[in-house]
Design a protein around this motif. Sequence first.
Motif, PDB file in Angstrom:
ATOM      1  N   GLY A 293      -2.443   4.707  -4.188  1.00 13.16           N
ATOM      2  CA  GLY A 293      -1.224   4.872  -3.407  1.00 13.16           C
ATOM      3  C   GLY A 293       0.027   4.865  -4.261  1.00 13.16           C
ATOM      4  O   GLY A 293       1.022   5.506  -3.928  1.00 13.16           O
TER       5      GLY A 293
ATOM      6  N   ARG B   2      -1.808   1.456 -16.273  1.00 18.88           N
ATOM      7  CA  ARG B   2      -3.089   1.197 -16.938  1.00 18.88           C
ATOM      8  C   ARG B   2      -3.085   1.848 -18.306  1.00 18.88           C
ATOM      9  O   ARG B   2      -3.594   1.478 -19.243  1.00 18.88           O
ATOM     10  CB  ARG B   2      -4.275   1.758 -16.138  1.00 18.88           C
ATOM     11  CG  ARG B   2      -4.408   1.166 -14.764  1.00 18.88           C
ATOM     12  CD  ARG B   2      -5.848   1.112 -14.336  1.00 18.88           C
ATOM     13  NE  ARG B   2      -5.954   0.749 -12.923  1.00 18.88           N
ATOM     14  CZ  ARG B   2      -5.992   1.619 -11.930  1.00 18.88           C
ATOM     15  NH1 ARG B   2      -5.968   2.904 -12.218  1.00 18.88           N
ATOM     16  NH2 ARG B   2      -6.067   1.214 -10.666  1.00 18.88           N
TER      17      ARG B   2
ATOM     18  N   HIS C 105      -2.655  -2.172  -3.691  1.00 14.12           N
ATOM     19  CA  HIS C 105      -4.029  -1.717  -3.467  1.00 14.12           C
ATOM     20  C   HIS C 105      -4.636  -2.105  -2.123  1.00 14.12           C
ATOM     21  O   HIS C 105      -5.091  -1.234  -1.379  1.00 14.12           O
ATOM     22  CB  HIS C 105      -4.949  -2.205  -4.581  1.00 14.12           C
ATOM     23  CG  HIS C 105      -6.399  -1.911  -4.333  1.00 14.12           C
ATOM     24  ND1 HIS C 105      -6.936  -0.663  -4.513  1.00 14.12           N
ATOM     25  CD2 HIS C 105      -7.406  -2.689  -3.854  1.00 14.12           C
ATOM     26  CE1 HIS C 105      -8.219  -0.691  -4.190  1.00 14.12           C
ATOM     27  NE2 HIS C 105      -8.529  -1.917  -3.786  1.00 14.12           N
TER      28      HIS C 105
ATOM     29  N   PHE D 198      -2.899  -0.673   0.909  1.00 12.39           N
ATOM     30  CA  PHE D 198      -3.046   0.780   0.939  1.00 12.39           C
ATOM     31  C   PHE D 198      -4.471   1.192   1.265  1.00 12.39           C
ATOM     32  O   PHE D 198      -4.699   2.079   2.090  1.00 12.39           O
ATOM     33  CB  PHE D 198      -2.640   1.378  -0.411  1.00 12.39           C
ATOM     34  CG  PHE D 198      -2.720   2.870  -0.458  1.00 12.39           C
ATOM     35  CD1 PHE D 198      -1.733   3.646   0.121  1.00 12.39           C
ATOM     36  CD2 PHE D 198      -3.793   3.502  -1.070  1.00 12.39           C
ATOM     37  CE1 PHE D 198      -1.807   5.019   0.091  1.00 12.39           C
ATOM     38  CE2 PHE D 198      -3.877   4.887  -1.098  1.00 12.39           C
ATOM     39  CZ  PHE D 198      -2.882   5.641  -0.518  1.00 12.39           C
TER      40      PHE D 198
ATOM     41  N   CYS E 102      -7.656   4.951  -7.993  1.00  9.67           N
ATOM     42  CA  CYS E 102      -7.724   3.647  -7.336  1.00  9.67           C
ATOM     43  C   CYS E 102      -8.881   2.858  -7.939  1.00  9.67           C
ATOM     44  O   CYS E 102      -9.997   3.358  -8.045  1.00  9.67           O
ATOM     45  CB  CYS E 102      -7.934   3.827  -5.838  1.00  9.67           C
ATOM     46  SG  CYS E 102      -8.079   2.278  -4.935  1.00  9.67           S
TER      47      CYS E 102
END
Lengths: 159, 159
Positions: free
Chosen positions: B109, A159, B124, B127, B115
């Motif tokens: 994760g 990101r 995502h 997890f 997250c």
Amino acid sequence: MSDIFFISIFDTNYNMFSKASEYGIRAAIHLAHLSKKGERCSLRQVAKAIDSPVAFTAKVLQLLARDGIIVSFQGPTGGYEIPKESLSLVHLSDIVKAIDGDSIYNGCGLGLESCNEKKPCPLHFQFKSIRDELKEMLQTTSVQELAKGLEYGMAFLKR
Amino acid sequence: MSDIFFISIFDTNYNMFSKASEYGIRAAIHLAHLSKKGERCSLRQVAKAIDSPVAFTAKVLQLLARDGIIVSFQGPTGGYEIPKESLSLVHLSDIVKAIDGDSIYNGCGLGLESCNEKKPCPLHFQFKSIRDELKEMLQTTSVQELAKGLEYGMAFLKR
DNA sequence: TGTAAATCGGATAATATCATCCAATATAAT
DNA sequence: ATTATATTGGATGATATTATCCGATTTACA
Ligand code: FES
Ligand code: FES
């Protein structure tokens, strides 16, 4: 008005995987993504794509290459790739195992020598249930599958 | 004939919780076990019961005491206990949160900053599913409940 | 054949976690 | 009051994990 600050003696931070495994998984997903298109990727490119420290990533990729999970090529035009044939065969469990070993399969949640049904810790059954699901997830999720998320910008490696 | 040895650069070892959290949970279960009988327990006794390093355990118990999860008493006949009233209210999530913070609630994760469903990592959803179950388990499991396993020798805090 | 670009592998450094030590403080009991 | 026993808290040490550096090796290509 004023917030409460938790000043902890410890700075421990919960992490499901080690940094090495995180990088390993992210790298493998990126390589899978490119390998599907027949492209090879250098260390520097991998590190950039997953936003990880270059030298440390090199060590992780070395481990994966030694284990045959990815293939490395030296020299100009060198780099890493995952053979198309094995693309669907590389599962997250392979990566984690190559890097963190298989303590995930036999570790006790409360830190006893090893998980042992015959002389279980008080958390054994609750923990085992979760660990087994994690194991199952890792064993059934392929990097190829995860790479699909990258294709249409549905998922991101940094990101 | 000859085994294959995996000589790894890294010696990383998979662990769901930090050592501090492991000791914290084990200690809390032992204290719950004794507190139910109205008994108080000294640092040394705790460390012996859960087979943990004394000084380090002291730090962990200090954290739990500061957070009000357990109560400490100084001086002779001092030690730690969990008030009977709060015995059923202490959940594993309280302990882990006091020691490792709440990164368990928002950690990614694959190690991304945090997250984030809006810009998820490729793992995502798989997890999140597991992490949510772990969270749920920690939030609904009380130390009192786990202490029951100790009563009839069905579970153990050390080996 | 030479050169440049890439991984490999060993050493080392930085940081985080785990662990210990000890003086200070609190308190129960004599 | 004094003493003995316990936790507290700060400093320090040990180990594991994460990260970097650099020379050696491999190899594509001019
Ligand atoms: S004995 Fe602790 S998880 Fe199985
Ligand atoms: S973004 Fe990675 S687990 Fe949610």
